[in-house]
Design an enzyme around this catalytic site. Sequence first.
Site, PDB file in Angstrom:
ATOM      1  N   GLY A  54       0.805  -1.220   0.000  1.00 58.60           N
ATOM      2  CA  GLY A  54       0.000   0.000   0.000  1.00 58.60           C
ATOM      3  C   GLY A  54       0.838   1.269   0.000  1.00 58.60           C
ATOM      4  N   THR A  55       1.885   1.278   0.779  1.00 62.96           N
ATOM      5  CA  THR A  55       2.715   2.480   0.880  1.00 62.96           C
ATOM      6  C   THR A  55       3.348   2.808  -0.472  1.00 62.96           C
ATOM      7  OG1 THR A  55       3.156   2.048   3.211  1.00 62.96           O
ATOM      8  CG2 THR A  55       4.709   3.486   2.057  1.00 62.96           C
ATOM      9  N   ASN A  99      -8.512   4.080   8.019  1.00 63.04           N
ATOM     10  CA  ASN A  99      -7.945   2.963   8.765  1.00 63.04           C
ATOM     11  C   ASN A  99      -8.134   3.080  10.272  1.00 63.04           C
ATOM     12  OD1 ASN A  99      -6.035   5.031   7.721  1.00 63.04           O
ATOM     13  ND2 ASN A  99      -4.695   4.184   9.285  1.00 63.04           N
ATOM     14  N   SER A 118      -3.372  -3.359  -0.745  1.00 62.82           N
ATOM     15  CA  SER A 118      -2.278  -4.068  -0.089  1.00 62.82           C
ATOM     16  C   SER A 118      -2.765  -5.442   0.353  1.00 62.82           C
ATOM     17  CB  SER A 118      -1.803  -3.272   1.127  1.00 62.82           C
ATOM     18  OG  SER A 118      -0.811  -4.001   1.813  1.00 62.82           O
ATOM     19  N   HIS A 135      -1.773  -7.717   2.493  1.00 58.87           N
ATOM     20  CA  HIS A 135      -1.801  -8.192   3.894  1.00 58.87           C
ATOM     21  C   HIS A 135      -2.982  -7.661   4.698  1.00 58.87           C
ATOM     22  CE1 HIS A 135      -0.180  -4.766   6.402  1.00 58.87           C
ATOM     23  NE2 HIS A 135       0.260  -4.358   5.236  1.00 58.87           N
ATOM     24  N   THR A 192      12.509  -7.459  -9.957  1.00 55.93           N
ATOM     25  CA  THR A 192      11.986  -8.811 -10.156  1.00 55.93           C
ATOM     26  C   THR A 192      10.659  -8.973  -9.422  1.00 55.93           C
ATOM     27  OG1 THR A 192      14.223  -9.659 -10.386  1.00 55.93           O
ATOM     28  CG2 THR A 192      12.506 -11.278  -9.853  1.00 55.93           C
ATOM     29  N   CYS A 200       2.820   4.939  19.753  1.00 56.42           N
ATOM     30  CA  CYS A 200       4.057   5.291  20.441  1.00 56.42           C
ATOM     31  C   CYS A 200       5.179   5.278  19.404  1.00 56.42           C
ATOM     32  CB  CYS A 200       4.338   4.277  21.533  1.00 56.42           C
ATOM     33  SG  CYS A 200       5.717   4.731  22.561  1.00 56.42           S
TER      34      CYS A 200
HETATM   35  C1  LIG Z   1      -2.021  -0.342   5.855  1.00 54.29           C
HETATM   36  C2  LIG Z   1      -2.371   0.857   5.077  1.00 54.29           C
HETATM   37  C3  LIG Z   1      -1.470   1.416   4.154  1.00 54.29           C
HETATM   38  C4  LIG Z   1      -0.070   0.876   3.977  1.00 54.29           C
HETATM   39  O1  LIG Z   1      -0.043  -0.382   3.372  1.00 54.29           O
HETATM   40  P1  LIG Z   1       1.277  -1.280   3.500  1.00 54.29           P
HETATM   41  O2  LIG Z   1       1.058  -2.402   2.561  1.00 54.29           O
HETATM   42  O3  LIG Z   1       1.337  -1.724   4.927  1.00 54.29           O
HETATM   43  O4  LIG Z   1       2.433  -0.425   3.104  1.00 54.29           O
HETATM   44  C5  LIG Z   1      -1.879   2.505   3.413  1.00 54.29           C
HETATM   45  N1  LIG Z   1      -3.106   3.029   3.570  1.00 54.29           N
HETATM   46  C6  LIG Z   1      -3.999   2.530   4.440  1.00 54.29           C
HETATM   47  C7  LIG Z   1      -5.352   3.149   4.557  1.00 54.29           C
HETATM   48  C8  LIG Z   1      -3.663   1.440   5.227  1.00 54.29           C
HETATM   49  O5  LIG Z   1      -4.544   0.950   6.106  1.00 54.29           O
END
Ligand SMILES: *Cc1c(COP(=O)(O)O)cnc(C)c1O
Length: 418
Positions: A75-76, A155, A203, A205, A241, A329
């Site tokens: 996602g990042t 989130n 993303s 995960h 890759t 934190c």
């Molecule tokens: C978790 C999250 C991300 C980041 O995704 P990653 O795969 O952990 O880098 C970006 N945006 C939102 C809204 C998220 O919940």
Amino acid sequence: MINATGPIYLDHAATTPVRPEVIEAMAPYWSQQAGNPSSIYQWARDARRAVDEARERIAAILGARPPEIVFTSGGTESDNAAIKGVAFARRARGNHIITTQIEHHAVLHACEWLEQFAFETTYLPVDRYGLVDPQTVAEVITDKTILISVMYANNEVGTIEPIAEISRIARERRIPFHTDAVQAGGTLDLNVNRLGVDLLALSAHKFHGPKGVGVLYVRSGTRWQPQQQGGAQERNRRAGTENTPGIVGMATALELAYRDLPANNAHVQALRDRLIGGVLERIPECELTGHPTRRLPNNASFAFRYVEGESILLGLDVRGIYASSGSACTSGALEPSHVLAALGLAPELVRGSLRLTTGLDNTIEQIDRVVDELPPAIAALRAMSPAFAPATASVAAAATDARPSPAVSSPTVAARSA
Ligand SMILES: *Cc1c(COP(=O)(O)O)cnc(C)c1O
């Protein structure tokens, strides 16, 4: 993995365990079929086919064409690539970006980073439920606006934004529209045409797929520049890759999520509503944060007076309950949540935030245990707080008395928070 007597995982907005079917689908691509998809022998062609098929499977769920799918590291990266990629590609056209105050840091910090290249960002406010008013988007557009980025679902508090309405405004003004759909992946409609988006980030995960792999959807015709240089992978749009096992796992996880969507959502939502009902009923001086109805089916987020979020997490941790707080934190300092602050929550409520996010692996028994254990945990913390007046302390003490679990019927979130 996680059973009735073991730890209770209620942090599915942070990450989710990988489903066994997904692990099984990934396994061959680490060993028997570990070829580099760019090589030319049979072994590599198997990997290439797996990556191409994953692209088709994911495109089908998004209502997209396979070449519009770019695989990333998560996602990042997808958010960064979307924002920087459009900003630099459209630099000659303007320097103004519109986003919101409640985005994930992957969006906020990408926009801030762009300021050194003379880009300027407007961070739109939200209402007390975390909703963006599409009208405010229309009002801040200028002839220099080159990109609008609004998250699909938040989130921290789970609020679902009016993406289709905002994208209509963006389209009328011919401005590319990106949405961070990371929290929506696996629970909400991801059809890019119904949403009307030009770029979309996912993303794996967050929907029971593996970590370190994601999608950037880029609508064909969108002016956008790759942000990573190197090999010619992903049609020259993302060098490096391919993560074959990750990509195959992501496609499998997404398919499983959308195959069983109504049942999955009903499950996590019933648990969420039981949690919200139980917590609001049994803990005084507590509020639901985020929108009462327009929220992710698995998000229960609260703010408690007279207690620190970090302390609640530690109190829950010793009881084997894993949750999170908006106040994270970071290097020893308690950073208040920018999301809860944008909702206009009083600082003492921002400090006392707790997010519980349910998942497919949770059970009713686990939720009832949390509803039983949270009130005494909060009461114990409040008893130590100098800010907590004795008059309210007796209310909290009463809340620690053993009481039966709430009835099985799940009160609606709207009624509860009204
Ligand atoms: C978790 C999250 C991300 C980041 O995704 P990653 O795969 O952990 O880098 C970006 N945006 C939102 C809204 C998220 O919940």
